[in-house]
Scaffold this motif. Structure first.
Motif, short mmCIF file in Angstrom:
data_model
loop_
_atom_site.label_atom_id
_atom_site.label_comp_id
_atom_site.label_asym_id
_atom_site.label_seq_id
_atom_site.Cartn_x
_atom_site.Cartn_y
_atom_site.Cartn_z
N PRO A 2 -6.99 26.43 -7.51
CA PRO A 2 -7.37 26.51 -8.94
C PRO A 2 -7.96 25.22 -9.47
O PRO A 2 -8.87 25.24 -10.31
CB PRO A 2 -6.04 26.84 -9.63
CG PRO A 2 -5.20 27.49 -8.59
CD PRO A 2 -5.59 26.83 -7.29
N ARG A 3 -7.48 24.06 -9.00
CA ARG A 3 -7.97 22.78 -9.53
C ARG A 3 -9.43 22.51 -9.15
O ARG A 3 -10.05 21.62 -9.71
CB ARG A 3 -7.08 21.63 -9.04
CG ARG A 3 -7.11 21.43 -7.54
CD ARG A 3 -6.30 20.20 -7.13
NE ARG A 3 -6.27 20.05 -5.69
CZ ARG A 3 -5.39 20.61 -4.90
NH1 ARG A 3 -4.44 21.39 -5.41
NH2 ARG A 3 -5.42 20.42 -3.59
N GLU A 4 -9.95 23.28 -8.17
CA GLU A 4 -11.33 23.06 -7.73
C GLU A 4 -12.34 23.78 -8.63
O GLU A 4 -13.54 23.50 -8.54
CB GLU A 4 -11.51 23.56 -6.29
CG GLU A 4 -10.64 22.83 -5.26
CD GLU A 4 -10.63 23.55 -3.92
OE1 GLU A 4 -11.22 24.66 -3.84
OE2 GLU A 4 -10.04 23.04 -2.97
N VAL A 5 -11.87 24.70 -9.46
CA VAL A 5 -12.78 25.59 -10.17
C VAL A 5 -13.78 24.81 -11.02
O VAL A 5 -15.00 24.94 -10.84
CB VAL A 5 -12.00 26.60 -11.04
CG1 VAL A 5 -12.96 27.38 -11.94
CG2 VAL A 5 -11.22 27.57 -10.15
N ALA B 266 -11.68 37.32 -1.75
CA ALA B 266 -11.32 37.76 -0.40
C ALA B 266 -9.97 37.15 -0.04
O ALA B 266 -9.54 36.15 -0.63
CB ALA B 266 -12.38 37.37 0.62
N VAL B 267 -9.33 37.75 0.94
CA VAL B 267 -8.03 37.27 1.43
C VAL B 267 -8.14 37.05 2.93
O VAL B 267 -8.76 37.84 3.65
CB VAL B 267 -6.92 38.30 1.13
CG1 VAL B 267 -5.62 37.90 1.80
CG2 VAL B 267 -6.71 38.44 -0.37
N ALA B 268 -7.56 35.94 3.40
CA ALA B 268 -7.60 35.65 4.83
C ALA B 268 -6.43 34.78 5.21
O ALA B 268 -5.85 34.07 4.37
CB ALA B 268 -8.91 34.94 5.20
N GLN B 269 -6.06 34.83 6.48
CA GLN B 269 -5.13 33.85 7.01
C GLN B 269 -5.90 32.58 7.33
O GLN B 269 -7.10 32.62 7.57
CB GLN B 269 -4.43 34.40 8.26
CG GLN B 269 -3.43 35.51 7.96
CD GLN B 269 -2.67 35.94 9.20
OE1 GLN B 269 -3.27 36.41 10.16
NE2 GLN B 269 -1.36 35.76 9.17
N ASP C 236 -23.69 31.82 -5.46
CA ASP C 236 -22.65 32.75 -5.00
C ASP C 236 -21.34 31.99 -4.91
O ASP C 236 -21.27 30.93 -4.28
CB ASP C 236 -23.00 33.32 -3.62
CG ASP C 236 -24.23 34.21 -3.66
OD1 ASP C 236 -24.41 34.93 -4.66
OD2 ASP C 236 -25.01 34.18 -2.69
N VAL C 237 -20.28 32.53 -5.50
CA VAL C 237 -18.97 31.89 -5.47
C VAL C 237 -18.00 32.78 -4.70
O VAL C 237 -17.85 33.97 -5.01
CB VAL C 237 -18.44 31.64 -6.90
CG1 VAL C 237 -17.07 30.95 -6.84
CG2 VAL C 237 -19.43 30.80 -7.69
N PHE C 238 -17.38 32.21 -3.69
CA PHE C 238 -16.46 32.92 -2.82
C PHE C 238 -15.05 32.44 -3.13
O PHE C 238 -14.70 31.29 -2.86
CB PHE C 238 -16.83 32.63 -1.36
CG PHE C 238 -16.16 33.51 -0.35
CD1 PHE C 238 -15.93 34.85 -0.62
CD2 PHE C 238 -15.78 33.01 0.89
CE1 PHE C 238 -15.33 35.67 0.32
CE2 PHE C 238 -15.18 33.82 1.82
CZ PHE C 238 -14.96 35.16 1.54
N CYS C 239 -14.23 33.29 -3.73
CA CYS C 239 -12.86 32.95 -4.13
C CYS C 239 -11.90 33.43 -3.05
O CYS C 239 -11.69 34.64 -2.88
CB CYS C 239 -12.51 33.60 -5.46
SG CYS C 239 -13.58 33.05 -6.82
N LEU C 240 -11.31 32.49 -2.33
CA LEU C 240 -10.57 32.82 -1.13
C LEU C 240 -9.07 32.58 -1.33
O LEU C 240 -8.62 31.45 -1.54
CB LEU C 240 -11.09 31.95 0.02
CG LEU C 240 -10.75 32.35 1.45
CD1 LEU C 240 -11.13 33.79 1.73
CD2 LEU C 240 -11.46 31.42 2.42
N GLU D 241 -3.08 37.76 -5.01
CA GLU D 241 -2.95 37.30 -6.39
C GLU D 241 -3.73 36.00 -6.60
O GLU D 241 -4.38 35.82 -7.64
CB GLU D 241 -1.46 37.08 -6.73
CG GLU D 241 -0.65 38.34 -6.85
CD GLU D 241 0.79 38.04 -7.22
OE1 GLU D 241 1.08 36.89 -7.65
OE2 GLU D 241 1.64 38.93 -7.08
N ASP D 242 -3.65 35.11 -5.61
CA ASP D 242 -4.38 33.84 -5.72
C ASP D 242 -5.89 34.07 -5.79
O ASP D 242 -6.59 33.43 -6.59
CB ASP D 242 -4.06 32.95 -4.51
CG ASP D 242 -2.62 32.47 -4.51
OD1 ASP D 242 -1.96 32.56 -5.56
OD2 ASP D 242 -2.14 32.02 -3.44
#
Length: 279
Positions: free
Chosen positions: A13-16, A92-95, A35-39, A67-68
């Motif tokens: 969040p602090r990077e936004v 997107a969600v990833a390990q 393009d913004v990729f929220c991971l 949720e993140d």
């Protein structure tokens, strides 16, 4: 040539605000789409849990990662809605182990990737992994943003590190849109080899190539008066009052730089100006 597609990857969040502000500055300067990729990342090491717990932990951490990602998407959309530029946001969600192919795939189709500085207080492995994914899996140049962000008029005075390597040549070629817009580009050469192909005129051929593109250049031949190349470059950036650096990335293997250190890693640790890198 110009950058028309920019990519920024957010994992914290602090990077936004800082990272998006930097990416938006470049996008507006180049009339590009952002393009913004929220991971959302699942950082769980499943193998360390007792038998039978893995499934429960996996489900819980994936839900938290989702949720993140959604929280990052909401924050990014809220910030971008106030800006005058073209943009899109994708969650997107990833390990952590699958971050490289995910980021690399999107970076392949971007002209430039804008990412936060990977080292410093409260920085995790994901920031460094995202940079390496863009450089190696995506084959894209990366603009690394310092914690203080970038000035809206950044790129007026640029220091380009030149050591005759393939990596530094690729970085300079990829940075041409920014170099052409600069007031002055200083080609920094540290201890050129006495018997190298450019021994009679260090940086001369490079300056000629850049001049034909309309880039205003000068050459500085520097002595290695400090133990690390990165220290000499950072001092030269301050001496030149430069607001951006261009350099090749990972001339040595990433494993060697991770264990022993190297110019790329040290620059990302020390630099307080945006650093443009390519491999």
């Amino acid at each position: 040539m110009a950058y028309k597609t920019l990519l920024s990857v957010l994992t914290q969040p602090r990077e936004v605000e800082t990272t998006l502000a930097a990416a938006a500055t470049v996008a507006q300067k180049m009339d590009a789409h952002l393009d913004v990729f929220c991971l959302g990342l699942d950082r769980t090491q499943i193998g360390y849990y007792y038998a039978g717990a893995s499934a429960m932990i996996y489900q819980e951490t994936l839900a938290q990662a989702q949720e993140d990602a959604e929280a990052l998407q909401t924050a990014a959309r809220s910030w971008l809605n106030k800006q005058n530029l073209r943009w899109s946001v994708e969650p997107a969600v990833a390990q952590i182990g699958s971050l490289t192919p995910l980021v690399g795939l999107r970076a392949r189709f971007a002209d430039l990737v804008v990412l936060p500085k990977p080292y410093g207080k409260d920085k995790g492995l994901d920031a460094e992994a995202a940079i390496e994914a863009a450089l190696f899996a995506g084959q894209a140049p990366v603009l690394v943003v310092p914690e203080k962000g970038i000035d809206p008029n950044f790129g007026r005075r640029i220091v380009a590190a030149w050591n005759q390597s393939n990596e530094s040549l690729v970085a300079i070629r990829r940075a041409l849109p920014l170099l052409k817009a600069a007031d002055l580009v200083n080609i920094a050469i540290i201890d050129p080899p006495q018997h190298g192909p450019e021994r009679s005129d260090p940086g001369g051929a490079l300056c000629q190539m850049l001049a034909r593109h309309g880039v205003r250049t000068e050459v500085s031949v520097l002595a290695r008066t400090m133990p690390r190349i990165s220290d000499v470059i950072c001092r030269h950036i301050r001496d030149q009052n430069a607001d951006m650096a261009v350099m090749g990335a990972y001339g040595h293997s990433r494993f060697r730089e991770a264990i022993l250190g190297g110019t790329t890693r040290h620059m990302l640790e020390l630099a307080d100006v945006p650093v443009f890198m390519a491999h």
